[in-house]
Design a protein around this motif. Structure first.
Motif, PDB file in Angstrom:
ATOM      1  N   ASN A  48       0.824  -1.219   0.000  1.00 11.95           N
ATOM      2  CA  ASN A  48       0.000   0.000   0.000  1.00 11.95           C
ATOM      3  C   ASN A  48       0.858   1.270   0.000  1.00 11.95           C
ATOM      4  O   ASN A  48       0.469   2.299   0.508  1.00 11.95           O
ATOM      5  N   PRO A 660      -6.682   4.903  14.553  1.00 14.17           N
ATOM      6  CA  PRO A 660      -5.934   3.990  13.669  1.00 14.17           C
ATOM      7  C   PRO A 660      -6.470   3.872  12.240  1.00 14.17           C
ATOM      8  O   PRO A 660      -5.954   3.042  11.493  1.00 14.17           O
ATOM      9  N   SER A 661      -7.457   4.677  11.836  1.00 13.36           N
ATOM     10  CA  SER A 661      -8.064   4.386  10.528  1.00 13.36           C
ATOM     11  C   SER A 661      -7.082   4.545   9.378  1.00 13.36           C
ATOM     12  O   SER A 661      -7.210   3.877   8.363  1.00 13.36           O
ATOM     13  N   ALA A 662      -6.118   5.434   9.500  1.00 13.64           N
ATOM     14  CA  ALA A 662      -5.145   5.608   8.416  1.00 13.64           C
ATOM     15  C   ALA A 662      -3.746   5.148   8.821  1.00 13.64           C
ATOM     16  O   ALA A 662      -2.867   5.018   7.969  1.00 13.64           O
ATOM     17  N   PHE A 663      -3.523   4.942  10.096  1.00 12.81           N
ATOM     18  CA  PHE A 663      -2.221   4.472  10.593  1.00 12.81           C
ATOM     19  C   PHE A 663      -2.498   3.301  11.527  1.00 12.81           C
ATOM     20  O   PHE A 663      -3.011   3.507  12.634  1.00 12.81           O
ATOM     21  N   ASN A 664      -2.211   2.104  11.097  1.00 12.35           N
ATOM     22  CA  ASN A 664      -2.531   0.963  11.943  1.00 12.35           C
ATOM     23  C   ASN A 664      -1.489  -0.140  11.772  1.00 12.35           C
ATOM     24  O   ASN A 664      -0.528   0.013  11.021  1.00 12.35           O
ATOM     25  N   THR A 666      -1.525  -3.040  10.380  1.00 12.77           N
ATOM     26  CA  THR A 666      -1.609  -4.010   9.280  1.00 12.77           C
ATOM     27  C   THR A 666      -0.457  -3.790   8.286  1.00 12.77           C
ATOM     28  O   THR A 666       0.205  -2.755   8.313  1.00 12.77           O
ATOM     29  N   GLY A 668      -0.628  -3.027   5.287  1.00 10.72           N
ATOM     30  CA  GLY A 668      -0.900  -1.830   4.484  1.00 10.72           C
ATOM     31  C   GLY A 668      -1.234  -0.643   5.368  1.00 10.72           C
ATOM     32  O   GLY A 668      -1.878   0.305   4.927  1.00 10.72           O
ATOM     33  N   GLY A 669      -0.777  -0.687   6.614  1.00 12.63           N
ATOM     34  CA  GLY A 669      -1.237   0.263   7.623  1.00 12.63           C
ATOM     35  C   GLY A 669      -0.621   1.648   7.624  1.00 12.63           C
ATOM     36  O   GLY A 669      -0.720   2.363   8.626  1.00 12.63           O
ATOM     37  N   LEU A 670       0.027   2.041   6.521  1.00 16.33           N
ATOM     38  CA  LEU A 670       0.469   3.427   6.405  1.00 16.33           C
ATOM     39  C   LEU A 670      -0.224   4.030   5.189  1.00 16.33           C
ATOM     40  O   LEU A 670      -0.343   3.367   4.158  1.00 16.33           O
ATOM     41  N   PRO A 671      -0.651   5.284   5.290  1.00 19.89           N
ATOM     42  CA  PRO A 671      -1.386   5.867   4.163  1.00 19.89           C
ATOM     43  C   PRO A 671      -0.501   6.217   2.982  1.00 19.89           C
ATOM     44  O   PRO A 671      -0.996   6.440   1.877  1.00 19.89           O
TER      45      PRO A 671
HETATM   46  C1  LIG Z   1      -5.218   0.789   8.074  1.00 19.13           C
HETATM   47  O1  LIG Z   1      -4.507   1.823   7.385  1.00 19.13           O
HETATM   48  C2  LIG Z   1      -4.643   1.760   5.987  1.00 19.13           C
HETATM   49  C3  LIG Z   1      -3.718   2.817   5.408  1.00 19.13           C
HETATM   50  O2  LIG Z   1      -4.061   4.082   5.784  1.00 19.13           O
HETATM   51  C4  LIG Z   1      -6.095   1.937   5.597  1.00 19.13           C
HETATM   52  O3  LIG Z   1      -6.221   1.855   4.186  1.00 19.13           O
HETATM   53  C5  LIG Z   1      -6.914   0.850   6.246  1.00 19.13           C
HETATM   54  O4  LIG Z   1      -8.275   1.076   5.979  1.00 19.13           O
HETATM   55  C6  LIG Z   1      -6.687   0.842   7.744  1.00 19.13           C
HETATM   56  N1  LIG Z   1      -7.325  -0.335   8.308  1.00 19.13           N
HETATM   57  C7  LIG Z   1      -8.125  -0.263   9.348  1.00 19.13           C
HETATM   58  C8  LIG Z   1      -8.693  -1.553   9.796  1.00 19.13           C
HETATM   59  O5  LIG Z   1      -8.386   0.773   9.904  1.00 19.13           O
END
Ligand SMILES: *[C@@H]1O[C@H](CO)[C@@H](O)[C@H](O)[C@H]1NC(C)=O
Ligand SMILES: *[C@@H]1O[C@H](CO)[C@@H](O)[C@H](O)[C@H]1NC(C)=O
Ligand SMILES: *[C@@H]1O[C@H](CO)[C@@H](O)[C@H](O)[C@H]1NC(C)=O
Ligand SMILES: *[C@@H]1O[C@H](CO)[C@@H](O)[C@H](O)[C@H]1NC(C)=O
Ligand SMILES: *[C@@H]1O[C@H](CO)[C@@H](O)[C@H](O)[C@H]1NC(C)=O
Ligand SMILES: *[C@@H]1O[C@H](CO)[C@@H](O)[C@H](O)[C@H]1NC(C)=O
Ligand SMILES: *[C@@H]1O[C@H](CO)[C@@H](O)[C@H](O)[C@H]1NC(C)=O
Ligand SMILES: *[C@@H]1O[C@H](CO)[C@@H](O)[C@H](O)[C@H]1NC(C)=O
Ligand SMILES: *[C@@H]1O[C@H](CO)[C@@H](O)[C@H](O)[C@H]1NC(C)=O
Length: 801
Positions: A48, A660-664, A666, A668-671
């Motif tokens: 990502n 954590p919606s954009a930084f988490n 996973t 792909g957890g970095l925007p």
């Molecule tokens: C984790 O971060 C990514 C990247 O920003 C995002 O696309 C994804 O939706 C997020 N996942 C959750 C579960 O929040």
């Protein structure tokens, strides 16, 4: 790191605890149980577009071992399901230019019918999928199994990497390994290899191009193999190998044709079908590469576990200043936090002793990639957690100034990178100054920064600033400037005006601190230049609908007439703008984004925007309309600017819309690109409940994501304690009601770095409703206005104690 135990109300990473365990237990046991390392997932950002380096490295290490893929390979490996094409020993992390480094990859194979020429040599032919759930990554080690059945595990010392290739049993009698004279970007200009007939040692060098910069660099390697007996060896070109010659030089043809070539060797009698390869890397010479490899990894067949343990201890130590009582915060958040911090210490890289250009006895760091990204939060985080390293990095920048003539804005692989906006190394230096880092020659720093402000280099594409005649005479960078003095992309007049203004403010700060009142006056005046490109009647519409806001920055010609750039251009609602793709008057972000980048003069900006309410409306609109690009660094401060309008609670609320919606935690957890750990540092500060305004002795105070955090300053040994009252891990209570510092009421919505150096205790009372804390004019963060610095009164702040 998918399954982790709950850690509520427990203290992690206390130095004493770690040391005790290190002395009594094997480290692997420690990691499995109590070590903070179990919260580090190097795979965060491995797809990502995070472009992180997911492999094995030590803090700031030169050697970085990982599998290289043919998909998202900027940092080498990706969990994007693409194919593995090699295993190499040097990488960058999170960068956004071309795929970086990955020089001299090895690749193991079994040749059908045991015939060398039945093996695949070229990248496109040898590319092999990996088994997704075979990937394991942790600080200091990385492993993956290919669909060919070959399992590879790797670790790193400082300048060398150790790989173990386990071939499937019952295959070819003579497993093959090849070395490719390439890098990830296939930028090789020319290269040499010699293969020792007896030992199969492969040695040589190559000339490559920096992945986001000018010039070229030479890298040297030395690879030794251990385990079995050498069966045969030689070199290969295209898809054919032969046992003669044993030495080889490859270059580009007159039409720049890229010839794939390298060395190979086959082995017999491998114990457990396992071949061990030790790869030394040097920028000085192949002999130095051999020497470091031998010194750091003297017994390759026995050293693997020791190297992993040393790497783990080194990481433990780097993380030891922090200790957390999570208070029920999830393991996923803890993993985001610790992994973010971990990634800030992958790069810059410690190339001390490896600089072929000069040897001044001063530590040499490289991979400042790029300072435009890292000055905002990464370097400020290192200043808190690893001030000794930050001092070395600052001195390394100053040493570059001394020997290369300029501070860099971006620097990788011994080369200058492309400058994106201002001369932001100025900010890194002044941030270190206002935070009292010691062991830095501040008069030299002043000299270097004044040069950025006054002398236009011929090539301001790679250092310094452009348009300085206009800057001095017109007090802004004009749209379509006439500038015969130096050369750079003649674009970004808006974003450069804003960044130069802040660079000059930082220069003024340093000049004042060093007692140069005249210089202070000159540059603080120039720091108001941003006001000259404000067009108060400019409006902004999205798809024909007016946004309702009036007054935006606009490009201004030399004759003083405004040109036009749609304020939403270069945002996600329009098209991307960079140095070469769609160059515009703003860099990589819109006028909507850059309108908030006046870090020294927010109160004046708020007036320009029509007062606090309209300012807050603008910030809200920016964050909710698709205009804010959370994947790029200029956005960071906008999450917190509500503080300057007396609404710190809205900053806290805004943080939670991104973490954590954009930084988490996973893959792909970095925007977007981690940019050498910049995204990681943003997450870490977010969770600490502090946001640094780089270049100023200011942290905006927000609600921490954990119940309590201790940070021990590694230099002074004093511990800053961040405590909460009313913490709830469901994050309903994110509004600060009250703050005390060392037990006394603290009404300001910001605090200085003495929190860390003096080891203060800050306690924040949290509640579910916004309060009046931090709303008063005098309690807002400092903002330069009309010759005074409102509320920037460190005397008052110190008087409390
Ligand atoms: C984790 O971060 C990514 C990247 O920003 C995002 O696309 C994804 O939706 C997020 N996942 C959750 C579960 O929040
Ligand atoms: C290798 O390439 C570099 C960069 O193009 C060039 O300067 C150098 O002369 C080349 N070396 C040889 C031996 O051709
Ligand atoms: C690279 O290796 C070749 C062959 O050993 C050697 O002649 C050359 O000097 C080396 N290049 C550099 C820059 O050290
Ligand atoms: C081979 O594998 C066996 C079983 O895992 C192990 O005991 C032995 O030490 C290995 N031998 C070598 C030389 O690595
Ligand atoms: C912080 O340090 C204090 C004093 O040593 C201690 O009482 C407290 O438990 C520590 N908190 C954390 C989160 O480690
Ligand atoms: C960088 O490496 C040099 C040489 O080994 C060492 O003296 C210095 O302390 C290192 N810097 C850091 C921050 O580890
Ligand atoms: C200023 O220059 C621009 C661009 O050349 C031109 O369009 C504009 O008419 C000029 N304004 C005046 C007042 O001459
Ligand atoms: C906050 O502090 C003020 C003054 O110190 C005090 O009057 C008030 O009761 C406190 N409020 C809360 C919610 O603790
Ligand atoms: C830095 O040192 C000066 C002079 O001793 C002092 O006034 C200031 O508070 C210090 N700042 C920090 C962040 O420690």
């Amino acid at each position: 790191m998918a399954t982790m135990r709950t850690v509520s109300s427990k203290t992690w990473g206390s130095p004493q605890l770690s040391l005790l365990f290190l002395l009594t237990f094997p480290l692997t046991a420690l990691c499995a149980d109590d070590s903070v390392l179990r919260f580090i997932n190097p795979l965060i950002g491995s797809t990502n577009g995070g472009n992180v380096f997911a492999g094995a490295t030590r803090p700031y290490g030169l050697a970085k071992a990982v599998a290289d893929v043919d998909g998202q390979n900027t940092g080498g490996f990706s969990t994007d399901g693409s194919n593995v094409v090699g295993f190499s020993a040097v990488h960058d992390s999170g960068t956004g230019g071309n795929p970086s480094l990955g020089n001299f990859p090895l690749f193991p194979q079994l040749c059908p019918d045991d015939v060398v020429n039945n093996c695949d040599f070229r990248i496109g032919d040898r590319a092999t999928p990996y088994i997704a759930d075979s990937v394991t990554a942790s600080p200091g080690s990385f492993a993956v199994e290919l669909k060919s059945g070959i399992k590879t595990s790797m670790t790193s010392s400082e300048h060398a990497a150790l790989f173990r290739f386990e071939y499937p049993s019952g295959g070819s009698e003579h497993p093959l390994i090849l070395l490719d004279l390439t890098d990830l970007w296939k930028s090789r200009q020319n290269a040499t290899i010699s293969v020792d007939p007896e030992t199969a040692r492969m040695k040589g060098n190559g000339t490559f191009l920096p992945s986001f910069g000018a010039g070229s660099y030479v890298m040297h390697y030395c690879v030794d193999f251990f385990g079995g007996d050498v069966f045969d060896n030689g070199v290969w070109v295209n898809n054919r190998g032969g046992t003669e010659p044993k030495e080889f030089f490859v270059t580009r043809g007159f039409n720049l044709f890229y010839l794939e070539a390298g060395g190979w060797a086959r082995f017999s009698g491998l114990p457990n079908n396992t071949l061990t390869a030790r790869v030394g890397i040097s920028f000085i010479s192949a002999d130095q590469a051999c020497r470091s490899a031998k010194t750091e990894i003297p017994s390759p067949l026995d050293d693997f576990d020791r190297l992993v343990q040393e790497a783990e201890s080194a990481w433990e130590e780097k993380l030891s200043p922090i200790s957390i009582n999570a208070g029920g915060a999830s393991n996923a958040l803890l993993t985001s936090f610790w992994s973010g911090i971990y990634r800030t210490m992958i790069s810059p890289q410690n190339y001390t002793g490896e600089n072929p250009k000069w040897d001044s006895g001063i530590p040499y760091f490289d991979s400042f990639y790029c300072i435009w990204d890292s000055f905002r939060v990464q370097h400020p985080l290192l200043t808190i957690l690893d001030p000794a390293a930050q001092v070395q990095m600052v001195n390394s920048l100053l040493d570059m100034y001394k020997h290369e003539g300029w501070l860099p804005d971006c620097h990788m692989s011994l080369c200058n990178g492309w400058t994106q906006g201002g001369s932001n190394a100025d900010v890194v230096l002044v941030d270190a100054y206002v935070k009292n880092l010691t062991g830095i020659d501040w008069e030299l720093a002043l000299q270097a920064i004044i040069q950025d402000a006054e002398v236009e280099p011929l090539e301001w594409a790679v250092h310094g600033r452009g348009g300085l005649q206009s800057w001095a005479n017109l007090d802004y960078i004009p749209y379509l400037d006439f500038d015969p003095v130096g050369f750079g992309t003649n674009s970004r007049s808006i974003s450069r005006t804003l960044e130069y203004a802040y660079n000059d403010y930082c220069l003024a700060t340093l000049a004042q601190g060093l007692g140069h009142a005249d210089l202070y006056g000159k540059y603080v005046a120039r720091s108001t230049n941003w006001q000259n490109i404000w067009k108060s009647e400019q409006t902004s519409a999205i798809r024909g609908r007016d946004t309702g806001f009036t007054g935006f920055f606009q490009p201004k010609y030399q004759n003083g007439t405004f040109g036009f750039q749609d304020p939403i251009d270069c945002s996600a609602l329009a098209s991307f703008c960079s140095l070469t793709s769609n160059p515009s008057e703003t860099f990589e972000a819109s006028v909507w984004q850059y309108q908030f980048i006046v870090p020294h003069s927010m109160s004046t900006l708020i007036e320009f925007m029509g007062g606090e309410t309209r300012f807050i409306d603008r910030l809200d609109f920016f964050h909710t309309s698709g205009l804010a690009d959370i994947s790029n660094e200029p956005v960071f401060s906008t999450v917190y600017l509500y503080h300057y309008a007396g609404r710190p609670g809205l900053s806290a609320k805004r943080v939670h819309t991104y973490i954590p919606s954009a930084f988490n935690a996973t893959n792909g957890g970095l925007p977007g690109n981690d940019d050498s750990g910049s995204m990681g540092a943003f997450v870490a500060f977010g969770m600490l409940g502090l946001f640094p305004i780089s270049g100023q002795d200011v942290y905006l105070i927000s609600a921490p994501f954990f119940e309590a955090i201790n940070i021990t300053n590694p230099v002074t040994g004093k511990t800053a304690q961040i405590k909460t009252v009313g913490f709830d891990a469901g994050y309903k209570n994110v509004f600060i009601q009250n703050v005390t510092v060392n037990g006394k009421a603290w009404t300001k919505s910001w605090i200085g770095h003495a929190l860390f150096t003096e080891g203060w205790t800050i306690e924040v009372v949290l509640g579910s409703q916004e309060s009046s804390w931090g709303t008063k004019l005098e309690d807002r963060p400092p903002s330069w206005i009309k010759g005074t610095k409102r509320s920037r009164d460190t005397a008052v702040c110190l008087e409390v104690f």
